[in-house]
Enzyme design. Structure first.
Site, short mmCIF file in Angstrom:
data_model
loop_
_atom_site.label_atom_id
_atom_site.label_comp_id
_atom_site.label_asym_id
_atom_site.label_seq_id
_atom_site.Cartn_x
_atom_site.Cartn_y
_atom_site.Cartn_z
N GLN B 227 0.82 -1.29 0.25
CA GLN B 227 -0.19 -0.07 0.20
C GLN B 227 0.78 1.42 0.15
O GLN B 227 0.32 2.26 -0.16
CB GLN B 227 -1.02 -0.11 1.31
CG GLN B 227 -1.86 -1.10 1.38
CD GLN B 227 -2.79 -1.18 2.65
OE1 GLN B 227 -2.61 -2.31 3.42
NE2 GLN B 227 -3.47 -0.21 3.09
N ARG B 379 -8.24 -1.66 8.24
CA ARG B 379 -9.25 -0.75 7.73
C ARG B 379 -9.26 0.63 8.62
O ARG B 379 -10.59 1.16 8.34
CB ARG B 379 -10.53 -1.13 7.09
CG ARG B 379 -11.18 -0.54 6.02
CD ARG B 379 -12.36 -1.16 5.42
NE ARG B 379 -12.79 -0.23 4.38
CZ ARG B 379 -13.70 -0.70 3.49
NH1 ARG B 379 -13.89 -2.14 3.20
NH2 ARG B 379 -14.20 0.08 2.36
N CYS B 380 -8.47 0.99 9.34
CA CYS B 380 -8.48 2.09 10.01
C CYS B 380 -7.01 1.67 11.01
O CYS B 380 -7.07 0.76 11.79
CB CYS B 380 -9.44 1.97 11.02
SG CYS B 380 -9.27 3.37 12.52
N GLU B 749 -12.86 4.41 5.50
CA GLU B 749 -12.70 3.66 6.95
C GLU B 749 -13.98 4.00 7.66
O GLU B 749 -14.22 3.59 8.78
CB GLU B 749 -11.37 3.85 7.49
CG GLU B 749 -10.27 3.39 6.89
CD GLU B 749 -8.93 3.84 7.18
OE1 GLU B 749 -8.83 4.90 8.18
OE2 GLU B 749 -7.91 3.40 6.89
#
Lengths: 146, 795
Positions: B227, B379-380, B749
């Site tokens: 990422q 996702r956070c 998110e």
């Protein structure tokens, strides 16, 4: 995990003792045992294939007699490995009963499983252990009583 | 129900507000995506990893002799081999150190112990099975509270003489004296322990790479699933430099391909990547490493694992007056969180949430245990989920304790629209918000009043139904360079736009897409700004040789930071285009105005040049003294973070016999500021809600007392499938960010953050009358059944 039990063997105490502390003989009753390598009087190495649920692993286990008090008490330590998994165990047995038999064996084993097998097989472990123990003692009884 | 944003461009142009179909989807739906395991290079070798069965053990010896006899096995690399190159340790993104391979001690079950290099995947796996490692098991610490006891063994003796403790760091925010005073003076105080368990992103594509060192050209190409490819390049260059290897940053090319799910799990630098690079360097051949599922679930970085103790004070009417929070963070054996340097607990101090009160104090202590690195992401990444869960649970407990409706209590405590920009007691400046509007919309969509009546009737009949609310405030878009960096690199992001002579556009961005649809949405930003149709704009990313430097995609930062850079770069082009148009129209640049992709002379709308005509002129007819070409680059340093928000309402029914929780309805009203692509935003919300639903009811990584991971397969780590997942109902309000060039806030998110407390609040709401104040997630049937059984409700 702690396992324990009592087994009645219809055989004289001395013969039972001799069988149980002989690595070759006792290992011949272990399910999945592929080979036994005697290193010295107190140490031997067992190679065995163990299946837990859908996983099967080839273990190499180093066994050491930590205590041998003839004709009734023995403690054995085991530490072994399979890819990604390990087993560390201490087993003990105490024989009692008249010299001519039947012989009563009280046994216990503390077994620690580490690695993938512990995670993946955790909920299947107890059943598998009971099965292995059951098969082992059935075999021992058959060989000693037969 | 949605407050619509009127698009300013035609559907053909497809600027902001159009649900343009995703440009990346044709290759995905035809099975033509290219994932890391699709990359195979000529002469490639395979790498597989020997992993520790023990969570803590000394390595007495490693015997690779049997492995090396296996046909195809080329080499076995151990920690001692790497130690010779000083490659056995490497930095984490949090500035701690992690082992590439251990020299003498393993720190968690499934840790990398040795690497086998072979000519096939099968030979490598056979080699792994044949490596014999002699371990001496050591005492294991899995509980962070045990780790903090004075007599606990020190897990990281390498940390130096003044750090012989398992305590990593202490971090605090707010004013403790004021918070204490507020709690002491409060009419009502509540306190609650809340545990947010360890979870794993479990992306469908596991991690992997193909490292390709070309010894002739002295060039390293690293194909990988990352990422943050630029950050990886810099870390690799630093690690190689420390090892004295001739691998320099200009000769390192990190190239990502399509990514099968990131969610933060593909931000860290894992040992497998470094091992593949080292193996390629040693052999001069490409080396491929692909994790299997259990390796991914057992050894990659984890999220959460926060032990929170919260205290809240309020007036007897329910006006919140103070909040105090103490948290123990289990980081495993190394702090590998991708948090900004100044924020070891991320942005956890956003914990005052959507509520207006003056006094708050938050402290977090990071702790080492015998587990793989924790606290990374799901996702956070920046601890917003933990903060939102705690405040939303506390607000609900307060409402129930004083007998006030939880919706009403929230309405009475919300920060009001006119209070923005609003400075929180922990120091954040919220950019904009209208929390009451979002909650009102959600209540209307779900018929809140009707549900409360239904609940009362069902309770009379002994049926268990609950309604839960979460009115969350997110904090995303890291971040301003004065405050935010990772390993010293400021958290700007970038875009470079090139307009070709025929009016087609190539734009490269510093962020990465792993499912968000950047190829579409970033094209829409350019379409909005310059009037080129989306179909004429190509977006590239993920190749460090061509893309401008950026910190990557995580923490919902792509649109807030790189999206802003894209708009600003487009505006630079628009400004140059104005001068080109003035030249072509023989008018003064000051006399031109911009409408719909054209510069025209004010008052003479017939005299204009389209952006396409201007692009052609930039290469064929530019004025003397002006540079040819039509290009721009922008490195955007955001002035502030952005603060998306929303209100979610969940209805659950609980089976009294089994403890099974069923989410009957779930309404999610989100406000992410101005919307680039409504369809993609809805997709993000649907995915995020599912990834909030999952840890609320299913997912947890647990360990036994020996440190064995008990959720190392999908048999034990339960992901909800389409069968279990509720039908989401979504709504939107639009409150633009005042400081963002296009008024957008980011949305990736929000739903993951907002959903778990709505579900937890609904379950507790269903059981409150039985004396239940809190249930930690995941609220599994056995956990709920046990409570029902204890309360005499279940058999």
């Amino acid at each position: 995990m702690l396992f324990s039990g009592t087994v009645q063997i219809d055989a004289p105490r001395a013969r039972t003792w001799a069988f149980l502390i002989d690595p070759d003989k006792v290992s011949s009753c272990g399910p999945g045992v592929e080979s036994v390598e005697i290193i010295d009087a107190a140490n031997f190495k067992v190679r065995a294939k163990v299946g837990v649920g859908f996983i099967s692993a080839k273990f190499v286990v180093n066994m050491t007699f930590a205590e041998l008090t003839a004709p009734d008490k023995a403690v054995i330590k085991a530490s072994g490995q399979a890819p990604g998994s390990a087993v560390d165990a201490v087993g003990s047995m105490l024989l009692s009963g008249p010299p001519e038999g039947p012989t009563t064996m009280d046994w216990s084993a503390e077994v620690d499983i580490s690695g993938s097998l512990a995670g993946v097989g955790a909920r299947l472990m107890e059943g598998t252990a009971n099965k292995i123990v059951g098969q082992t003692f059935d075999c021992i009884k058959a060989k000693l009583e037969g | 129900m949605t407050i619509e944003m009127e698009p300013q461009t035609t559907p053909e142009v497809g600027g902001m507000g159009h649900s343009v179909k995703r440009k990346e989807d044709p290759r995905f739906i035809q099975g033509q995506g290219e994932y890391i395991d699709d990359v195979n290079l000529p002469g490639q070798l395979w790498l597989d990893i020997v992993r520790s069965p023990y969570a803590h053990a000394k390595i007495r010896s490693i015997d690779a002799s049997e492995a090396l006899k296996i046909p195809g096995v080329a080499a076995v690399i151990t920690g001692k081999d790497l130690e010779g190159y000083k490659l056995h340790w490497m930095p984490t993104l949090a500035g701690d150190m992690q082992m590439v391979l251990p020299v003498d001690t393993v720190m968690y079950q499934a840790q990398e112990v040795a690497a086998v290099i072979a000519t096939s995947r099968y030979a490598a796996a056979d080699g792994v099975a044949a490596v014999y490692v002699d371990y001496e098991p050591l005492p294991v610490i899995v509980d962070p509270f045990e780790a903090l006891k004075p007599d606990a063994i020190v897990l990281r003796p390498d940390k130096g003489p003044d750090k012989q403790t398992n305590h990593i760091w202490h971090w605090e925010s707010g004013d403790e004296a004021k918070a204490d005073a507020a709690l002491a003076a409060a009419d009502v105080t509540i306190s609650q322990d809340i545990y947010i368990p360890r979870i794993h992103v479990a992306s469908i594509e596991t991690c992997g790479c193909v490292a390709d060192w070309d010894p002739v050209r002295e060039q390293l190409t690293l194909h990988m699933t990352s990422q943050a490819p630029h950050a990886i390049r810099t870390v690799l260059a630093l690690v190689a430099g420390g090892a004295g290897l001739p691998i320099y940053e200009h000769n390192i090319r990190v190239k990502t391909h399509d990514i099968g799910g990131g969610f933060g799990g593909k931000v860290p630098v894992y040992p497998g990547y470094v091992l593949a690079v080292a193996a390629s360097f040693l052999t001069g051949k490409p080396v491929k490493w692909i994790e299997d599922r259990s390796e991914n679930l057992q050894a990659d970085s984890f999220a959460r694992d926060y032990h929170i103790h919260a205290e809240m004070g309020a007036t007897k009417e329910g006006k919140i007056t103070g909040l105090k929070v103490k948290t123990i963070a289990d980081h495993g054996y190394t702090d590998a969180a991708a948090d900004p340097s100044k924020f070891p607990a991320g942005l956890f101090n956003v914990i005052t949430g959507s509520y207006d009160f003056d006094n708050a104090f938050v402290e977090v202590d990071g702790v080492y245990t015998n587990k793989p690195p924790g606290g990374v992401a799901y996702r956070c990444s920046f601890r917003v989920t933990e903060a939102v869960h705690a405040i939303e649970r506390m607000v609900d407990i307060l409402a129930h304790d004083i007998g006030k409706d939880p919706a009403q209590l929230r309405m009475e405590n919300f920060i009001q629209p006119e209070q923005f920009p609003y400075t929180t007691p922990t120091g954040w400046e919220y950019d904009s918000g209208n929390y009451g509007a979002a909650l009102t919309m959600a209540m209307e969509m779900i018929d809140y009043e009707g549900l409360r009546k239904e609940q009362a009737e069902k309770r009379e009949r002994g049926e268990l139904m609950g309604i839960g609310i979460s009115s969350f405030t997110e904090i995303v878009g890291a971040g301003p360079s004065h405050t935010f960096d990772i390993l010293g690199i400021k958290m700007f992001d970038s875009c470079e736009i090139r307009v070709h002579p025929t009016g087609k556009v190539l734009a490269r961005i510093g962020v990465q897409t792993q499912g968000q649809g950047h190829e579409t949405t970033f094209a829409q930003i350019i379409a909005e700004e310059l009037g080129f149709p989306v179909s004429d704009i190509k977006i590239e990313y993920g190749d460090t040789d061509t893309a401008p430097y950026g910190l990557g995609t995580y923490a919902s930062r792509s649109t807030p930071v790189a999206g802003a850079a894209t708009a600003i770069a487009a505006r630079k082009i628009k400004e140059k285009a104005r001068h080109l148009a003035a030249h072509l129209l023989e008018a003064s640049a000051d006399d031109l105005e911009w409408t719909n992709g054209k510069w025209s002379v004010k008052g003479s709308p017939d005299r204009f040049k389209t952006i396409q005509e201007i692009a052609f002129a930039a290469y064929t007819n530019h004025p003397q003294g002006m540079e040819a070409g039509l290009e721009a680059v922008d490195y955007y340093d955001p002035p502030n973070l952005t603060f998306p928000f929303g209100s979610y309402i969940c209805v659950v029914d609980i089976d009294k016999g089994t403890g099974q929780v069923t989410v009957r309805r779930f309404v999610a009203v989100d406000d992410c500021g101005n919307i680039i692509n409504p369809m993609i935003v809805d997709g993000q919300i649907h995915g995020g809600l599912t990834m909030g639903f999952a840890p609320a009811l299913y997912e947890e990584i647990t360990y036994d007392e020996r440190g064995n991971n008990l959720a190392g397969t999908f048999m034990d780590y339960l992901l909800p499938t389409a069968m279990e997942t509720p039908a989401w109902e979504t709504g939107k309000t639009i409150t633009p960010s005042p400081h963002h060039p296009i008024g957008a806030k980011g949305v990736g998110e929000s739903a993951t953050v907002g959903a778990p407390p709505a579900i937890a609040n609904a379950v507790v709401d269903a059981l409150w009358h039985l004396g239940v104040r809190n249930i930690d997630i995941p609220m599994t049937p056995q956990k709920v059944w046990k409570i029902l059984h204890e309360k005499g409700v279940a058999p």
